[in-house]
Design a protein around this motif. Sequence first.
Motif, PDB file in Angstrom:
ATOM      1  N   GLY A  69       0.801  -1.209   0.000  1.00 18.82           N
ATOM      2  CA  GLY A  69       0.000   0.000   0.000  1.00 18.82           C
ATOM      3  C   GLY A  69       0.833   1.258   0.000  1.00 18.82           C
ATOM      4  N   PRO A  70       0.201   2.386  -0.281  1.00 18.40           N
ATOM      5  CA  PRO A  70       0.917   3.664  -0.354  1.00 18.40           C
ATOM      6  C   PRO A  70       1.550   4.081   0.963  1.00 18.40           C
ATOM      7  CG  PRO A  70      -1.464   4.010  -0.388  1.00 18.40           C
ATOM      8  CD  PRO A  70      -1.248   2.546  -0.541  1.00 18.40           C
ATOM      9  N   ASP A  71       0.984   3.620   2.070  1.00 18.41           N
ATOM     10  CA  ASP A  71       1.504   4.001   3.386  1.00 18.41           C
ATOM     11  C   ASP A  71       2.471   2.960   3.946  1.00 18.41           C
ATOM     12  OD1 ASP A  71      -0.074   6.321   3.354  1.00 18.41           O
ATOM     13  OD2 ASP A  71      -1.799   5.218   4.186  1.00 18.41           O
ATOM     14  N   GLY A  72       2.777   1.968   3.163  1.00 21.02           N
ATOM     15  CA  GLY A  72       3.709   0.945   3.641  1.00 21.02           C
ATOM     16  C   GLY A  72       3.175   0.159   4.812  1.00 21.02           C
ATOM     17  N   GLU A  73       1.898  -0.183   4.760  1.00 21.56           N
ATOM     18  CA  GLU A  73       1.284  -0.933   5.850  1.00 21.56           C
ATOM     19  C   GLU A  73       1.939  -2.312   5.968  1.00 21.56           C
ATOM     20  OE1 GLU A  73      -3.067  -2.768   7.150  1.00 21.56           O
ATOM     21  OE2 GLU A  73      -2.880  -1.488   5.385  1.00 21.56           O
ATOM     22  N   CYS A  74       2.201  -2.739   7.200  1.00 25.79           N
ATOM     23  CA  CYS A  74       2.846  -4.025   7.441  1.00 25.79           C
ATOM     24  C   CYS A  74       1.799  -5.127   7.512  1.00 25.79           C
ATOM     25  CB  CYS A  74       3.643  -3.999   8.736  1.00 25.79           C
ATOM     26  SG  CYS A  74       4.692  -5.461   8.975  1.00 25.79           S
ATOM     27  N   ASN A  75       2.023  -6.149   6.713  1.00 30.94           N
ATOM     28  CA  ASN A  75       1.135  -7.305   6.696  1.00 30.94           C
ATOM     29  C   ASN A  75       1.874  -8.519   7.255  1.00 30.94           C
ATOM     30  OD1 ASN A  75      -1.289  -6.320   4.855  1.00 30.94           O
ATOM     31  ND2 ASN A  75       0.610  -5.607   3.919  1.00 30.94           N
ATOM     32  N   ARG A  76       1.246  -9.201   8.187  1.00 34.90           N
ATOM     33  CA  ARG A  76       1.833 -10.396   8.776  1.00 34.90           C
ATOM     34  C   ARG A  76       0.790 -11.495   8.828  1.00 34.90           C
ATOM     35  NH1 ARG A  76       3.548  -6.525  12.704  1.00 34.90           N
ATOM     36  NH2 ARG A  76       5.735  -5.924  12.372  1.00 34.90           N
ATOM     37  N   SER A  77       1.210 -12.676   8.478  1.00 34.53           N
ATOM     38  CA  SER A  77       0.336 -13.839   8.604  1.00 34.53           C
ATOM     39  C   SER A  77       1.208 -15.067   8.783  1.00 34.53           C
ATOM     40  CB  SER A  77      -0.576 -13.997   7.386  1.00 34.53           C
ATOM     41  OG  SER A  77       0.192 -14.182   6.210  1.00 34.53           O
ATOM     42  N   ALA A  78       0.700 -16.036   9.512  1.00 32.73           N
ATOM     43  CA  ALA A  78       1.475 -17.250   9.774  1.00 32.73           C
ATOM     44  C   ALA A  78       0.531 -18.385  10.135  1.00 32.73           C
ATOM     45  CB  ALA A  78       2.474 -17.022  10.902  1.00 32.73           C
ATOM     46  N   VAL A  79       0.953 -19.580   9.794  1.00 33.46           N
ATOM     47  CA  VAL A  79       0.263 -20.802  10.225  1.00 33.46           C
ATOM     48  C   VAL A  79       1.302 -21.676  10.916  1.00 33.46           C
ATOM     49  CG1 VAL A  79      -0.956 -22.886   9.524  1.00 33.46           C
ATOM     50  CG2 VAL A  79      -1.478 -20.713   8.408  1.00 33.46           C
ATOM     51  N   VAL A  80       1.125 -21.841  12.203  1.00 33.67           N
ATOM     52  CA  VAL A  80       2.039 -22.657  13.015  1.00 33.67           C
ATOM     53  C   VAL A  80       1.199 -23.669  13.785  1.00 33.67           C
ATOM     54  CG1 VAL A  80       3.799 -22.658  14.823  1.00 33.67           C
ATOM     55  CG2 VAL A  80       3.578 -20.677  13.293  1.00 33.67           C
ATOM     56  N   VAL A  81       1.584 -24.936  13.703  1.00 32.68           N
ATOM     57  CA  VAL A  81       0.912 -25.961  14.496  1.00 32.68           C
ATOM     58  C   VAL A  81       1.948 -26.661  15.363  1.00 32.68           C
ATOM     59  CG1 VAL A  81      -1.027 -26.308  12.931  1.00 32.68           C
ATOM     60  CG2 VAL A  81       1.068 -27.614  12.596  1.00 32.68           C
ATOM     61  N   LEU A  82       1.510 -27.112  16.511  1.00 37.48           N
ATOM     62  CA  LEU A  82       2.399 -27.713  17.507  1.00 37.48           C
ATOM     63  C   LEU A  82       1.949 -29.131  17.804  1.00 37.48           C
ATOM     64  CD1 LEU A  82       4.544 -27.690  19.786  1.00 37.48           C
ATOM     65  CD2 LEU A  82       2.833 -26.572  21.242  1.00 37.48           C
ATOM     66  N   GLY A  83       2.887 -30.067  17.723  1.00 36.16           N
ATOM     67  CA  GLY A  83       2.622 -31.454  18.080  1.00 36.16           C
ATOM     68  C   GLY A  83       3.260 -31.785  19.413  1.00 36.16           C
TER      69      GLY A  83
END
Length: 238
Positions: A166-180
């Motif tokens: 985006g024009p404002d340099g918005e930070c996007n974060r996403s993650a999928v972590v599963v624990l066994g």
Amino acid sequence: MTLALTGIPLHSSSSAQAYPIDCAILLCLSGGWPASVPCSRARAEFIRRITPWPVEPPLQIWRCPMGASYEIAPQQKGTDRIIDALFQADDMRPRQSFPTTHSAPEATAEAAVLSIVETSSELFAVDLALRLVQERANIDISAPEFNFVRSIRVFDVRYAQQYKSGPDGECNRSAVVVLGTYGTQGDFLWQRSSVAALPLAYVGLELWGDHCPSIYHRSVFVDWRDYDGNYGFEQVNY
């Protein structure tokens, strides 16, 4: 601690049938992976199982035939109990269970117990890896001698992505972590986790949340503590 592994002759096909690799994993893990040919093979299989894809429980204790009658009086070393569980079994046939999937054959093996509970409403629509696998040891392993089994954790970082847009340099974060993790009797459970829960030894997401540098990372991380409480880990990036 030194473990005598000569009682597990994994050098021939007949011996391998008598003592499955998971019996060697159980003993070698408890002893901190001592230097030996059986333990080298056991560790290689332990790591192979977390190498994508699919990610499996690294120790499948239900594949190791165990059965013992323990004396009421405690023995000199707790590790004696672990070894006795392997070498005093009434039924030495390999106990194997194969979790049912969309492509796997129907679960078999006479001496095995298999029960899988689906919770698809809480999981990805096509994600068959997030299951409660209710296979477990065929003896009581709730005593402290087997805490090293319950110490094993498997972090499956399916992806962790961070970027600006985006024009404002918005930070996007996403993650999928599963624990066994392992339950009291060696039953293995997958559950949702997060980047924040990753151990300090984990490498690759040190800049997560720091001024939003571009990151895309995938890996599987397993850690454990041996019988004496010594910490160990392995990480496989992909």
